[in-house]
Every structure is written in C-alpha cells, then in structure tokens.
Design a protein around this motif. Structure first.
Motif, PDB file in Angstrom:
ATOM      1  N   TRP A   1      41.630  46.325  61.077  1.00  0.00           N
ATOM      2  CA  TRP A   1      41.022  46.692  59.845  1.00  0.00           C
ATOM      3  C   TRP A   1      41.647  46.270  58.368  1.00  0.00           C
ATOM      4  N   TRP A   2      40.962  45.927  57.496  1.00  0.00           N
ATOM      5  CA  TRP A   2      40.374  45.375  56.631  1.00  0.00           C
ATOM      6  C   TRP A   2      41.717  46.147  55.185  1.00  0.00           C
ATOM      7  N   VAL A   3      41.904  44.582  54.914  1.00  0.00           N
ATOM      8  CA  VAL A   3      43.422  45.909  53.753  1.00  0.00           C
ATOM      9  C   VAL A   3      42.867  44.870  52.111  1.00  0.00           C
ATOM     10  N   GLY A   4      42.594  45.860  50.862  1.00  0.00           N
ATOM     11  CA  GLY A   4      42.922  45.188  49.785  1.00  0.00           C
ATOM     12  C   GLY A   4      42.949  46.122  48.582  1.00  0.00           C
ATOM     13  N   ASP A   5      42.453  45.721  47.749  1.00  0.00           N
ATOM     14  CA  ASP A   5      41.847  46.975  46.096  1.00  0.00           C
ATOM     15  C   ASP A   5      41.049  46.676  46.138  1.00  0.00           C
ATOM     16  N   ARG A   6      40.045  47.931  46.140  1.00  0.00           N
ATOM     17  CA  ARG A   6      38.516  47.016  46.242  1.00  0.00           C
ATOM     18  C   ARG A   6      38.029  47.495  44.671  1.00  0.00           C
ATOM     19  N   GLU A   7      39.191  47.745  44.068  1.00  0.00           N
ATOM     20  CA  GLU A   7      38.870  48.431  42.672  1.00  0.00           C
ATOM     21  C   GLU A   7      39.112  46.572  41.498  1.00  0.00           C
ATOM     22  N   SER A   8      40.439  46.080  42.347  1.00  0.00           N
ATOM     23  CA  SER A   8      40.860  45.085  41.730  1.00  0.00           C
ATOM     24  C   SER A   8      39.850  43.977  41.919  1.00  0.00           C
ATOM     25  N   TRP A   9      39.538  43.633  43.454  1.00  0.00           N
ATOM     26  CA  TRP A   9      38.944  42.932  43.544  1.00  0.00           C
ATOM     27  C   TRP A   9      37.569  43.072  42.735  1.00  0.00           C
ATOM     28  N   VAL A  10      36.972  43.920  42.133  1.00  0.00           N
ATOM     29  CA  VAL A  10      36.046  44.096  41.708  1.00  0.00           C
ATOM     30  C   VAL A  10      35.509  43.368  41.241  1.00  0.00           C
ATOM     31  N   MET A  11      36.634  44.836  39.959  1.00  0.00           N
ATOM     32  CA  MET A  11      36.874  44.961  38.586  1.00  0.00           C
ATOM     33  C   MET A  11      37.802  43.544  37.562  1.00  0.00           C
ATOM     34  N   LEU A  12      38.802  42.721  39.263  1.00  0.00           N
ATOM     35  CA  LEU A  12      39.293  41.619  38.769  1.00  0.00           C
ATOM     36  C   LEU A  12      40.757  42.636  37.634  1.00  0.00           C
ATOM     37  N   THR A  13      40.676  43.602  37.791  1.00  0.00           N
ATOM     38  CA  THR A  13      42.007  44.301  37.265  1.00  0.00           C
ATOM     39  C   THR A  13      43.043  44.479  37.993  1.00  0.00           C
ATOM     40  N   PRO A  14      43.986  44.498  37.415  1.00  0.00           N
ATOM     41  CA  PRO A  14      45.354  44.368  37.656  1.00  0.00           C
ATOM     42  C   PRO A  14      45.463  45.959  37.922  1.00  0.00           C
ATOM     43  N   SER A  15      45.597  45.475  40.305  1.00  0.00           N
ATOM     44  CA  SER A  15      45.654  46.435  41.061  1.00  0.00           C
ATOM     45  C   SER A  15      46.740  47.461  40.350  1.00  0.00           C
TER      46      SER A  15
END
Lengths: 221, 221
Positions: A106-120
């Motif tokens: 499975w993949w892990v990460g926070d898409r929102e932060s990753w895409v938007m470059l915002t703090p998770s």
DNA sequence: AAAAAAGGTTGACATATGTCAATGTTACTT
DNA sequence: AAGTAACATTGACATATGTCAACCTTTTTT
C-alpha cells in the motif's frame, strides 16, 4: 546520533549478512517492478525500470516513529515493502482519529499536503517496524511524464483509491456500526489481523467499547 | 415519443431561437475549454480541442430523471454545464442515502462501475433540469492517451477528488454532527443554496430532524 | 519471576441521534 | 384563489452510541 538507521543498515541488521542484504535489495525492487507491471498494460523496459529505481529510496521507520507529523509538508510518498502504518488526526481533546491503516504493497502519504504543499493535518507513524520505498514529488512528476507505464499506474491507482474511499463514504452515511464492521472485515481481512481493535474502531468512527459490544452481539447470531 | 429531447432541442427550447442556440453551443464548449486549460500546464491547441469536442456529446436530463440507475453499468461520465444532480444509494428499507451532490463544472458518474464495468449500486438523477457534456469510456481512454493536457487534467482532477473525499472521511470519523454541518457549509456554500436541507442531512449521514435541531442550536450561539 | 504496559471486556449511566406523528411554512399547480 | 406537494420544524419517546470506571487477560519489559 542517527535515530533512524539507513534502510540498507536496517536490512543488514535484519539478515545479518551483507551478501544477503544485497540479495534482499534485489528482491525488494523485483517485487516493486512486478507491482508496477500489474497496474499497467505494457511492462517496464529495463532502462525505464532503472530510472524508476533511481527515484525510489529505501527507508526504515521503526515502530511508533513518524513517517509524517502534523504541521510538516508531506515531501515523500512511500510504498510499504514490509510493515504496517497508520494515518490519523488528533482533535481538540487529544483524541486520535484513524483515517487510514496500511500494510504491504500500500502507499502512504497525505495527498492534500503533497499536492498543495500545505502543512499536513495528519500524522503517519509505523505500527510495526516498516520498510518503505519513498519518492519525492519532483521525481514523481518526472517519471509520470517520462514513462507511460508509470503514468498509467498512477492513474489506475488513483482510480482504485477513489473507488475504495467512495465505498467507505457510502458505508459511513448509510450503514449502522455493526454493518460497517462486518463490511470492513470482509473487505480487509488482512488489516483485521494486523491492527488491534481499538484502532479499527477508530477507523470506523466508533469507540472501542462499542466495537467490543458489536462483536459480541454478532457472535450471538 | 422521446421523453428526453436532444440537448440541442433543449437549448432551442430554452432560448427560443436557432441562431442563439448555435451561439450557446459555442459558449458551452468555450467554457469547457477554459475549464480544461485551468487544470493543465499547456493549453489545448485548436486541433486537440477539436478532438476533445468530438468526444463530448451534449445531453439534457430533466428534473427527477435518471442519469444512471442502480443495476446499470456507468457507460458515460458527465460534465455538468448547467443544473444540479444527486448521487445516492437505496438501502433495504427503501431509504435514500446521498453520497454526492453536484452542480455546474462538476463531474458525475459512478467511478466503480465505470472502471470495473460492474452494475452500479448508485442512482444519479437530476435535481434541476441539467445540461451535460457526456463522454464514453472508450473515448476517454483515447483522449487521455493522445492528448497530454487531458491526461494531466484527469490526473489533477483525480487528485482533487481524492483530497476532497479524504476530508469528508476525516470529518465523518472525527467530527460530531454539528461540526460536520458547519464544515460543509464553509466548504460548499453553493451547494447549501441549491439543495434542500433533507438532502444535505442525508449527505452528512444524519436525519433531517437532527439537522434542523443542529441548526437551531447553532443559531442560539 | 515480577512488574508494567497494552489491549480487551463489562456495567452503569449520560448524551446524541433516530423514529414517528403532528403542525407549520413555502412554493408550485390547477 | 384554492389546493396540493414538498420542505421544515417541533415534541415525545426509543435506541444507539459515548463516557467513565473497574476489571481481566495477554504481552512486553525489567
């Protein structure tokens, strides 16, 4: 002092021999290659895979250590080679709410932060000692543009992800707690075995006590 | 007799003149072109847009009519030019559970059925008379492969979709009903004005009575 | 082996939400 | 203008779930 030993170091510790370590390395990437090919119509050439391989860096995260911490920008996405991780938010009262549970492949990460470059707003930590292959966003953009199979894989995985997450939403608005649990057990039997009940309860949006009672009633039938 | 008049027919009925109808047609596709360009780094060439345009067919769905019905395979994805639609499942007791509410510039369709070619478990119908641009899967595959900007757009939209849906899941497991509602109002003010409360309640996974009381309490503060 | 920590279960009670029925309100239809 | 349908609100009550505390078991640590 280095709290997180390098992935190579970790592999060495696991197997005890450098020779086996290199072998393991090969196996890990072969497994990863198969995984990619499974999600695209044309297999990667050796050259393409060489590029992909150079973009993914092995990383070890020990149990209870963070892969991503609230407030950080998610700079890496990780593919779990071995291990188990959880993603959760923490509310005003300090209660953790599980939004994701992940194991091998499975993949892990926070898409929102990753895409938007915002703090998770999420934390991701290891529930078991975990081996990952991690990739940066810059490298991801590169290989998605350059390698059609990767492009295809990413698109398909996003599709699958959307489908899974849509089902979860449907369950959350239309099923009572007991159905949500049996639904979860049927959909993800492997997760049930890897994570304790109180995490699964949180994932389902109920308390551990309620889950305990729901399970008891289910047995009675 | 044709229950659903052709989209062109519908436009004609709306404006009353064929000349204006053709103009409207142009405007609809220009709007769509802008939409696509907004989500990709390089604008579509005229030639590329010609291809895209040939793949999208205007379609009208009158209020209360189905765009997709439970049991059908989702053969079309639709881009809403004007109107409002809802997506919902129906449980054993015949109760509808809203899983999606969509208006202008949103996409509608059941991803799972679309991707897997399985019968859908959802219904999608028009809440207001709705004008769509619809596309088949075969055409989608074509333009995604052929036109980089479309590929990019689809990927970005999947990303945005994943992010939005992830937030919704986080809300559903970690927020009480009142916070979920204010969260919804802040996130989608335009939906609040287009759909009645009982649909929004269902979308939030609560009953209309609970939403009514939640709103009342919120006013008191 | 003992102690500690983590996970799980259970009971008593509080709270939130659902259910059902009645009523009011608004908007649309005739 | 009258009538109807859709939507919203409210009250009384039932049910589901949460909260808190106690206790038990299992696993991990010392």
């Amino acid at each position: 002092m280095q709290l997180v030993p390098s992935a190579k170091q970790a592999f060495v510790e696991n197997v005890g021999h450098v020779a086996e370590c290199n072998l393991l390395y090969l196996l890990v990437f072969e497994n990863f290659r198969n995984y990619i090919n499974k999600y695209s119509t044309t297999p990667l050439t050796d050259e393409q895979f060489g590029v992909v391989r150079s973009c993914f860096r092995p990383k070890t995260v020990r149990k209870r250590q963070y892969f991503l911490q609230e407030g950080e920008v998610c700079k890496y996405f990780g593919f779990i080679v071995k291990g188990a991780m959880r993603q959760y938010s923490v509310d005003d009262k300090g209660v953790e709410h599980i939004v994701g549970l992940s194991i091998e492949n499975w993949w892990v990460g926070d898409r929102e932060s990753w895409v938007m470059l915002t703090p998770s707003t999420y934390n991701i930590d290891a529930w078991e000692d975990t081996e990952l292959l991690v990739v940066t966003k810059a490298d991801t953009v590169q290989i998605v543009q350059q390698i059609p199979s990767i492009n295809e894989m990413v698109r398909k995985m996003d599709e699958m992800h959307s489908i899974a997450i849509q089902k979860r939403i449907n369950a959350s608005v239309s099923l009572p707690a007991d159905k949500r649990y049996t639904d979860f057990v049927n959909s993800y039997p492997s997760l049930v075995q890897r994570f304790p009940q109180h995490l699964i309860a949180s994932y389902l949006g109920i308390t551990k006590e309620t889950l305990s009672r729901v399970r008891k009633r289910a047995l009675g039938k």
